[in-house]
Design a protein around this motif. Structure first.
Motif, mmCIF file in Angstrom:
data_model
loop_
_atom_site.group_PDB
_atom_site.id
_atom_site.type_symbol
_atom_site.label_atom_id
_atom_site.label_comp_id
_atom_site.label_asym_id
_atom_site.label_seq_id
_atom_site.Cartn_x
_atom_site.Cartn_y
_atom_site.Cartn_z
ATOM 1 N N LYS A 27 -13.816 31.445 -59.600
ATOM 2 C CA LYS A 27 -12.899 30.735 -60.509
ATOM 3 C C LYS A 27 -12.559 31.598 -61.712
ATOM 4 O O LYS A 27 -11.400 31.626 -62.157
ATOM 5 C CB LYS A 27 -13.536 29.421 -60.971
ATOM 6 N N ALA A 28 -13.551 32.303 -62.254
ATOM 7 C CA ALA A 28 -13.319 33.150 -63.423
ATOM 8 C C ALA A 28 -13.701 34.599 -63.177
ATOM 9 O O ALA A 28 -13.455 35.441 -64.039
ATOM 10 C CB ALA A 28 -14.119 32.621 -64.625
ATOM 11 N N THR A 29 -14.280 34.901 -62.015
ATOM 12 C CA THR A 29 -14.706 36.257 -61.684
ATOM 13 C C THR A 29 -13.956 36.733 -60.448
ATOM 14 O O THR A 29 -13.985 36.050 -59.422
ATOM 15 C CB THR A 29 -16.220 36.306 -61.400
ATOM 16 N N PRO A 30 -13.269 37.872 -60.507
ATOM 17 C CA PRO A 30 -12.573 38.369 -59.314
ATOM 18 C C PRO A 30 -13.553 38.565 -58.158
ATOM 19 O O PRO A 30 -14.679 39.020 -58.363
ATOM 20 C CB PRO A 30 -11.999 39.718 -59.782
ATOM 21 N N LYS A 31 -13.119 38.224 -56.958
ATOM 22 C CA LYS A 31 -14.011 38.363 -55.802
ATOM 23 C C LYS A 31 -14.448 39.802 -55.614
ATOM 24 O O LYS A 31 -15.544 40.064 -55.099
ATOM 25 C CB LYS A 31 -13.334 37.853 -54.539
ATOM 26 N N GLU A 32 -13.593 40.751 -56.026
ATOM 27 C CA GLU A 32 -13.936 42.164 -55.876
ATOM 28 C C GLU A 32 -15.097 42.583 -56.775
ATOM 29 O O GLU A 32 -15.716 43.627 -56.556
ATOM 30 C CB GLU A 32 -12.716 43.050 -56.196
ATOM 31 N N MET A 33 -15.396 41.751 -57.783
ATOM 32 C CA MET A 33 -16.488 42.063 -58.701
ATOM 33 C C MET A 33 -17.803 41.402 -58.300
ATOM 34 O O MET A 33 -18.818 41.573 -58.976
ATOM 35 C CB MET A 33 -16.115 41.632 -60.129
ATOM 36 N N LEU A 34 -17.801 40.633 -57.222
ATOM 37 C CA LEU A 34 -19.055 40.052 -56.763
ATOM 38 C C LEU A 34 -20.000 41.171 -56.366
ATOM 39 O O LEU A 34 -19.612 42.119 -55.676
ATOM 40 C CB LEU A 34 -18.813 39.118 -55.579
ATOM 41 N N PRO A 35 -21.270 41.102 -56.786
ATOM 42 C CA PRO A 35 -22.187 42.220 -56.535
ATOM 43 C C PRO A 35 -22.636 42.290 -55.086
ATOM 44 O O PRO A 35 -22.911 41.270 -54.448
ATOM 45 C CB PRO A 35 -23.369 41.910 -57.467
ATOM 46 N N VAL A 36 -22.702 43.490 -54.575
ATOM 47 C CA VAL A 36 -23.337 43.770 -53.292
ATOM 48 C C VAL A 36 -24.566 44.608 -53.628
ATOM 49 O O VAL A 36 -24.461 45.792 -53.911
ATOM 50 C CB VAL A 36 -22.388 44.509 -52.336
ATOM 51 N N VAL A 37 -25.713 43.951 -53.668
ATOM 52 C CA VAL A 37 -26.972 44.461 -54.240
ATOM 53 C C VAL A 37 -26.761 44.622 -55.742
ATOM 54 O O VAL A 37 -26.780 43.626 -56.457
ATOM 55 C CB VAL A 37 -27.471 45.742 -53.562
ATOM 56 N N ASP A 38 -26.477 45.828 -56.241
ATOM 57 C CA ASP A 38 -26.343 45.987 -57.692
ATOM 58 C C ASP A 38 -25.048 46.682 -58.111
ATOM 59 O O ASP A 38 -24.922 47.163 -59.238
ATOM 60 C CB ASP A 38 -27.542 46.756 -58.264
ATOM 61 N N LYS A 39 -24.071 46.729 -57.206
ATOM 62 C CA LYS A 39 -22.756 47.259 -57.545
ATOM 63 C C LYS A 39 -21.699 46.278 -57.076
ATOM 64 O O LYS A 39 -21.858 45.653 -56.020
ATOM 65 C CB LYS A 39 -22.497 48.614 -56.856
ATOM 66 N N PRO A 40 -20.607 46.125 -57.819
ATOM 67 C CA PRO A 40 -19.538 45.256 -57.321
ATOM 68 C C PRO A 40 -18.923 45.853 -56.065
ATOM 69 O O PRO A 40 -18.870 47.078 -55.888
ATOM 70 C CB PRO A 40 -18.534 45.228 -58.482
ATOM 71 N N ALA A 41 -18.439 44.993 -55.185
ATOM 72 C CA ALA A 41 -17.893 45.441 -53.909
ATOM 73 C C ALA A 41 -16.799 46.484 -54.102
ATOM 74 O O ALA A 41 -16.706 47.455 -53.346
ATOM 75 C CB ALA A 41 -17.358 44.240 -53.131
ATOM 76 N N ILE A 42 -15.973 46.308 -55.131
ATOM 77 C CA ILE A 42 -14.842 47.218 -55.330
ATOM 78 C C ILE A 42 -15.297 48.641 -55.613
ATOM 79 O O ILE A 42 -14.606 49.607 -55.273
ATOM 80 C CB ILE A 42 -13.944 46.691 -56.472
ATOM 81 N N GLN A 43 -16.469 48.826 -56.200
ATOM 82 C CA GLN A 43 -16.925 50.182 -56.491
ATOM 83 C C GLN A 43 -17.253 50.944 -55.211
ATOM 84 O O GLN A 43 -16.992 52.143 -55.107
ATOM 85 C CB GLN A 43 -18.136 50.171 -57.424
ATOM 86 N N TYR A 44 -17.814 50.246 -54.219
ATOM 87 C CA TYR A 44 -18.067 50.895 -52.937
ATOM 88 C C TYR A 44 -16.764 51.434 -52.347
ATOM 89 O O TYR A 44 -16.729 52.516 -51.753
ATOM 90 C CB TYR A 44 -18.681 49.904 -51.946
ATOM 91 N N VAL A 45 -15.680 50.663 -52.497
ATOM 92 C CA VAL A 45 -14.397 51.047 -51.919
ATOM 93 C C VAL A 45 -13.835 52.278 -52.639
ATOM 94 O O VAL A 45 -13.344 53.218 -52.002
ATOM 95 C CB VAL A 45 -13.408 49.871 -51.992
ATOM 96 N N VAL A 46 -13.909 52.277 -53.961
ATOM 97 C CA VAL A 46 -13.419 53.431 -54.713
ATOM 98 C C VAL A 46 -14.255 54.667 -54.388
ATOM 99 O O VAL A 46 -13.722 55.774 -54.222
ATOM 100 C CB VAL A 46 -13.436 53.141 -56.222
ATOM 101 N N GLU A 47 -15.553 54.504 -54.262
ATOM 102 C CA GLU A 47 -16.418 55.621 -53.903
ATOM 103 C C GLU A 47 -16.043 56.196 -52.538
ATOM 104 O O GLU A 47 -16.076 57.417 -52.332
ATOM 105 C CB GLU A 47 -17.879 55.182 -53.908
ATOM 106 N N GLU A 48 -15.675 55.328 -51.602
ATOM 107 C CA GLU A 48 -15.257 55.796 -50.283
ATOM 108 C C GLU A 48 -13.983 56.627 -50.377
ATOM 109 O O GLU A 48 -13.861 57.681 -49.728
ATOM 110 C CB GLU A 48 -15.041 54.602 -49.357
ATOM 111 N N ALA A 49 -13.032 56.154 -51.176
ATOM 112 C CA ALA A 49 -11.784 56.903 -51.348
ATOM 113 C C ALA A 49 -12.055 58.278 -51.941
ATOM 114 O O ALA A 49 -11.524 59.296 -51.476
ATOM 115 C CB ALA A 49 -10.822 56.108 -52.239
#
Length: 303
Positions: A27-49
């Protein structure tokens, strides 16, 4: 052909979705910022790029997505506090996200679908080939899918999509590709694409997952693509046109992925992704696996 194609350096990450499957957390937090262990999901994606050599990243965002920009920006107050405490380990983790890549942002004013989100990137990308990474699919860094896709695009030109074989009863959740074998075991020529077909209508069991390397000709096709399934402009529909007529922007190939993929777009799969990644962490895995084994054993005994 590979000698005449310029190096791909730009990645586009659509991140304007509402994340309704994760309400009320989103509702107030972007889904991409939900943590996967201790990093938001979006950071994994940027790291892959970045690992694939793409150091220019454009995020296509929407309303209430400001935390994405904040995460990849500097936080001087937090950094100063950690530095004064002598907490170099956490300071490095905080600074890591802001040093990953050159980040850019554009808003998708209306949620008109993935194809429209990609079209929003046209002014930034220009006439260069580029990659598109969807945040719901996390690809294990030990299985370099995006690098392989870039290699295929550099060899054949045109566009490349990532494919994964799925069970027939799951194909309606994905785009499905009609494929022809090539001389490379993991590469196919795509003759057509259908967005979320029924089991009976699917041309194959090869599903399109969230990685694309696209020729800039896709922008012209997308600008003329009518809304499709769900009333949205579908990237799959534009790729279908490119696959049907290579003169529009080169052929469309697929790379068949058989590696480790973590689906965070569904609540159950999101939880499974966290467990799998936590189990494989050197700092968390040993203790967590011991606890998990004990927990599962106790649960089974109570049933």
């Amino acid at each position: 052909m590979s000698q005449s194609l310029p190096r791909i350096s730009k990645a586009v990450i659509p991140a304007a979705g509402l994340g309704t499957r994760f309400l009320p957390a989103t509702k107030a937090t972007p889904k991409e910022m939900l943590p996967v262990v201790d990093k938001p999901a979006i950071q994994y994606v940027v790291e892959e790029a970045v690992a694939a050599g793409l150091d220019d990243v454009l995020m296509v965002t929407g309303r209430n997505k400001r935390p994405l920009e904040d995460h990849f920006d500097r936080n001087y107050e937090l950094e100063s506090a950690l530095e004064k405490k002598g907490d170099g380990e956490r300071l490095a983790k905080v600074q890591e996200s802001s040093d990953l890549a050159t980040m850019h942002y554009v808003r998708q004013g209306d949620p008109k679908g993935l194809g429209h989100a990609v079209l929003c990137a046209a002014p930034h990308v220009g006439d260069e080939s580029f990659a598109v990474l969807l945040g719901d699919d996390l690809i294990d860094p030990r299985d370099p899918l995006l690098q392989r896709m870039i290699e295929v695009q550099q060899e054949h030109g045109g566009s490349v999509v990532a494919l994964m074989e799925v069970a027939p009863e799951q194909i309606h959740l994905y785009g499905s590709a009609a494929v022809e074998a090539t001389s490379d075991a993991d590469v196919v020529r795509i003759g057509g694409l259908v967005e979320k077909p029924s089991r009976e209508e699917a041309p194959s069991h090869y599903a399109v997952i969230g990685r694309y390397v696209l020729d800039p000709a896709v922008f012209d096709v997308l600008s003329k693509t009518e809304p499709g399934r769900g009333g949205e402009i579908q990237l799959t529909d534009a790729l279908q046109q490119l696959a049907a007529d290579a003169t529009l922007g080169g052929p469309v190939h697929g790379v068949i992925f058989r590696g480790r993929r973590y689906d965070t777009g569904d609540r159950g799969d999101y939880l499974r992704a966290i467990v799998r990644l936590a189990c494989e962490r050197e700092d968390l895995g040993p203790d967590f696996r011991t606890w998990l084994q004990r927990f599962v054993t106790e649960e089974m005994q109570q049933r």
